[in-house]
Design a protein around this motif. Structure first.
Motif, PDB file in Angstrom:
ATOM      1  N   GLY A  86       0.799  -1.208   0.000  1.00  0.00           N
ATOM      2  CA  GLY A  86       0.000   0.000   0.000  1.00  0.00           C
ATOM      3  C   GLY A  86       0.838   1.267   0.000  1.00  0.00           C
ATOM      4  O   GLY A  86       0.300   2.368   0.011  1.00  0.00           O
ATOM      5  N   GLU A  87       2.161   1.114  -0.044  1.00  0.00           N
ATOM      6  CA  GLU A  87       3.044   2.283   0.033  1.00  0.00           C
ATOM      7  C   GLU A  87       2.911   3.191  -1.181  1.00  0.00           C
ATOM      8  O   GLU A  87       3.072   4.401  -1.085  1.00  0.00           O
ATOM      9  CB  GLU A  87       4.510   1.859   0.227  1.00  0.00           C
ATOM     10  N   MET A  88       2.600   2.611  -2.331  1.00  0.00           N
ATOM     11  CA  MET A  88       2.479   3.429  -3.537  1.00  0.00           C
ATOM     12  C   MET A  88       1.329   4.424  -3.401  1.00  0.00           C
ATOM     13  O   MET A  88       1.419   5.552  -3.867  1.00  0.00           O
ATOM     14  CB  MET A  88       2.276   2.547  -4.770  1.00  0.00           C
ATOM     15  N   SER A  89       0.261   4.012  -2.754  1.00  0.00           N
ATOM     16  CA  SER A  89      -0.877   4.922  -2.598  1.00  0.00           C
ATOM     17  C   SER A  89      -0.548   6.068  -1.647  1.00  0.00           C
ATOM     18  O   SER A  89      -1.082   7.167  -1.791  1.00  0.00           O
ATOM     19  CB  SER A  89      -2.113   4.167  -2.119  1.00  0.00           C
ATOM     20  N   VAL A  90       0.323   5.825  -0.687  1.00  0.00           N
ATOM     21  CA  VAL A  90       0.733   6.898   0.216  1.00  0.00           C
ATOM     22  C   VAL A  90       1.540   7.925  -0.557  1.00  0.00           C
ATOM     23  O   VAL A  90       1.355   9.136  -0.400  1.00  0.00           O
ATOM     24  CB  VAL A  90       1.564   6.349   1.404  1.00  0.00           C
ATOM     25  N   SER A 122       1.600   8.327  -4.015  1.00  0.00           N
ATOM     26  CA  SER A 122       0.850   8.902  -5.137  1.00  0.00           C
ATOM     27  C   SER A 122      -0.463   9.556  -4.719  1.00  0.00           C
ATOM     28  O   SER A 122      -1.043  10.313  -5.485  1.00  0.00           O
ATOM     29  CB  SER A 122       0.545   7.817  -6.167  1.00  0.00           C
ATOM     30  N   GLN A 123      -0.945   9.214  -3.526  1.00  0.00           N
ATOM     31  CA  GLN A 123      -2.236   9.668  -3.023  1.00  0.00           C
ATOM     32  C   GLN A 123      -3.389   9.180  -3.903  1.00  0.00           C
ATOM     33  O   GLN A 123      -4.437   9.807  -3.989  1.00  0.00           O
ATOM     34  CB  GLN A 123      -2.261  11.188  -2.857  1.00  0.00           C
ATOM     35  N   LEU A 124      -3.179   8.044  -4.575  1.00  0.00           N
ATOM     36  CA  LEU A 124      -4.216   7.383  -5.358  1.00  0.00           C
ATOM     37  C   LEU A 124      -4.733   6.190  -4.565  1.00  0.00           C
ATOM     38  O   LEU A 124      -4.073   5.728  -3.631  1.00  0.00           O
ATOM     39  CB  LEU A 124      -3.648   6.920  -6.703  1.00  0.00           C
ATOM     40  N   PRO A 125      -5.893   5.649  -4.928  1.00  0.00           N
ATOM     41  CA  PRO A 125      -6.413   4.486  -4.202  1.00  0.00           C
ATOM     42  C   PRO A 125      -5.440   3.306  -4.251  1.00  0.00           C
ATOM     43  O   PRO A 125      -4.682   3.146  -5.214  1.00  0.00           O
ATOM     44  CB  PRO A 125      -7.702   4.147  -4.951  1.00  0.00           C
ATOM     45  N   VAL A 126      -5.477   2.498  -3.215  1.00  0.00           N
ATOM     46  CA  VAL A 126      -4.620   1.307  -3.134  1.00  0.00           C
ATOM     47  C   VAL A 126      -5.000   0.344  -4.248  1.00  0.00           C
ATOM     48  O   VAL A 126      -6.171   0.074  -4.481  1.00  0.00           O
ATOM     49  CB  VAL A 126      -4.786   0.615  -1.766  1.00  0.00           C
ATOM     50  N   SER A 127      -3.977  -0.161  -4.949  1.00  0.00           N
ATOM     51  CA  SER A 127      -4.238  -1.141  -6.004  1.00  0.00           C
ATOM     52  C   SER A 127      -3.718  -2.520  -5.611  1.00  0.00           C
ATOM     53  O   SER A 127      -3.899  -3.476  -6.346  1.00  0.00           O
ATOM     54  CB  SER A 127      -3.585  -0.695  -7.321  1.00  0.00           C
TER      55      SER A 127
END
Length: 80
Positions: free
Chosen positions: A6-10, A12-17
């Motif tokens: 889930g680090e990418m969403s933190v 990018s501030q996009l929903p968790v993929s």
């Protein structure tokens, strides 16, 4: 053990993929982005620096691993 997701969403501030499937029972530490707003203003710069440093290491390790897998796959394909 010790994995992060889930680090990418933190960043990018996009929903968790990401999705995770565990073979055994696990304990997860959930950090909600809303928790970041509770950091004192005087600590915010230091906190964000540490957060981005941690995530940079995680993302760099994942990229290194992905590159190795791609390189190994390319070698295998040439041998076929």
């Amino acid at each position: 053990p010790g994995e992060v997701f889930g680090e990418m969403s933190v960043i990018s501030q996009l929903p968790v993929s990401a999705s995770v499937l565990a073979k055994t029972p696990v304990q997860c530490l959930v950090i909600d982005v809303e928790d970041f707003t509770k950091v004192k203003d005087s600590d915010k710069d230091h906190f964000l620096y540490l957060l981005h440093k941690i995530y940079s290491v995680v993302v760099t390790d994942r990229l290194r691993s992905t590159n190795k897998k791609a390189r190994d796959l390319e070698i295998t394909n040439r041998e076929l």
